[in-house]
Design a protein around this motif. Sequence first.
Motif, PDB file in Angstrom:
ATOM      1  N   TYR A  63       0.766  -1.177   0.082  1.00  0.00           N
ATOM      2  CA  TYR A  63       0.084  -0.027   0.098  1.00  0.00           C
ATOM      3  C   TYR A  63       1.023   1.275  -0.165  1.00  0.00           C
ATOM      4  O   TYR A  63       0.610   2.280  -0.599  1.00  0.00           O
ATOM      5  N   GLU A  64       2.030   1.047   0.770  1.00  0.00           N
ATOM      6  CA  GLU A  64       2.988   2.374   0.803  1.00  0.00           C
ATOM      7  C   GLU A  64       3.585   2.307  -0.562  1.00  0.00           C
ATOM      8  O   GLU A  64       3.851   3.538  -1.076  1.00  0.00           O
ATOM      9  N   THR A  65       3.876   1.264  -1.299  1.00  0.00           N
ATOM     10  CA  THR A  65       4.579   1.293  -2.530  1.00  0.00           C
ATOM     11  C   THR A  65       3.568   2.001  -3.721  1.00  0.00           C
ATOM     12  O   THR A  65       4.046   2.873  -4.459  1.00  0.00           O
ATOM     13  N   VAL A  66       2.168   1.588  -3.694  1.00  0.00           N
ATOM     14  CA  VAL A  66       1.326   2.162  -4.517  1.00  0.00           C
ATOM     15  C   VAL A  66       1.210   3.563  -4.136  1.00  0.00           C
ATOM     16  O   VAL A  66       0.848   4.467  -5.171  1.00  0.00           O
ATOM     17  N   ARG A  67       1.055   3.972  -3.044  1.00  0.00           N
ATOM     18  CA  ARG A  67       0.703   5.338  -2.714  1.00  0.00           C
ATOM     19  C   ARG A  67       2.002   6.265  -3.079  1.00  0.00           C
ATOM     20  O   ARG A  67       1.831   7.328  -3.674  1.00  0.00           O
ATOM     21  N   ALA A  68       3.318   5.656  -3.030  1.00  0.00           N
ATOM     22  CA  ALA A  68       4.442   6.557  -3.328  1.00  0.00           C
ATOM     23  C   ALA A  68       4.653   6.616  -5.100  1.00  0.00           C
ATOM     24  O   ALA A  68       4.920   7.813  -5.532  1.00  0.00           O
ATOM     25  N   ALA A  69       3.944   5.534  -5.605  1.00  0.00           N
ATOM     26  CA  ALA A  69       4.128   5.714  -6.991  1.00  0.00           C
ATOM     27  C   ALA A  69       3.074   6.734  -7.737  1.00  0.00           C
ATOM     28  O   ALA A  69       3.345   7.580  -8.460  1.00  0.00           O
ATOM     29  N   ARG A  70       1.848   6.569  -7.007  1.00  0.00           N
ATOM     30  CA  ARG A  70       0.940   7.427  -7.366  1.00  0.00           C
ATOM     31  C   ARG A  70       1.217   8.769  -6.952  1.00  0.00           C
ATOM     32  O   ARG A  70       0.574   9.803  -7.787  1.00  0.00           O
ATOM     33  N   ALA A  71       1.854   9.329  -5.951  1.00  0.00           N
ATOM     34  CA  ALA A  71       2.282  10.302  -5.664  1.00  0.00           C
ATOM     35  C   ALA A  71       3.150  11.326  -6.805  1.00  0.00           C
ATOM     36  O   ALA A  71       3.157  12.400  -6.804  1.00  0.00           O
TER      37      ALA A  71
END
Length: 260
Positions: free
Chosen positions: A24-32
């Motif tokens: 979830y952290e990975t996805v949020r970081a990519a989406r940022a």
Amino acid sequence: MTPPAASASHLVLIPSYNPGPRVYETVRAARAVWSPVWVVVDGSTDGSAERLQEMAAADPGLNVLRLSRNQGKGAAVLHGLDRAAAAGYTHVLTMDSDGQHPAQLIPAFMAASAAAPDVMVLGVPVFDADAPALRVHGRKVSNGWANLETLWMGIGDSLYGFRVYPIEPLRRVMRGQRWMRRFDFDPEAVVRLCWRGVRPVNLAAPVKYPAAAEGGVSHFNYLRDNALLTWMHIRLMAGFVMRLPLLVLRRLTARGPAPR
């Protein structure tokens, strides 16, 4: 923070299998830093698919694709490639779901790809002091074979999965043979793309190996996965021998500076 504008050509593709909470952290970081981001859930049984779909329902820049059973990293990437091509995208940046790869470098890798659309942009790992020595030194064997199999076309690292591929050449490679569906996808992809004349461009990128206490999850099996890599390089060496005259001719007639 202003959300990034959606790209019409380049997307982030994240294959994911029982990744643990760091996904979830990975996805949020990519989406940022990028839009769109697609996650291919490869038959996960840890509940991550449902939570990722909840995130996607609230985020138009996030798309979650689900495979009904675990088929392997390469199969998950191929599923994403096919869907991306159908949607009109030309390039994908692949990254792992477990927090190893540097999401903050996505824009720089995408920019390098946009500047030279015919190349593949390969991450070259920069290890910290906590990186497992077996991983750091063991990859030198695979890198040596990959560079031999391509007559040193310039593959900086054959195993690091943080990279940008042109979609159509990779789809043609993967559809043309029945391998490249599991863990050994990454090194075989760069070798076979080099054989097709896709030039590698290398960019340094840090890599982290989160400990279990930090939510890190590893599916690496030393014996199984090294056996896969060995069998892969046997196949590639056979292909290398058949292609050797063409590869030599290509090297002799190459123009311009050597790949970075």
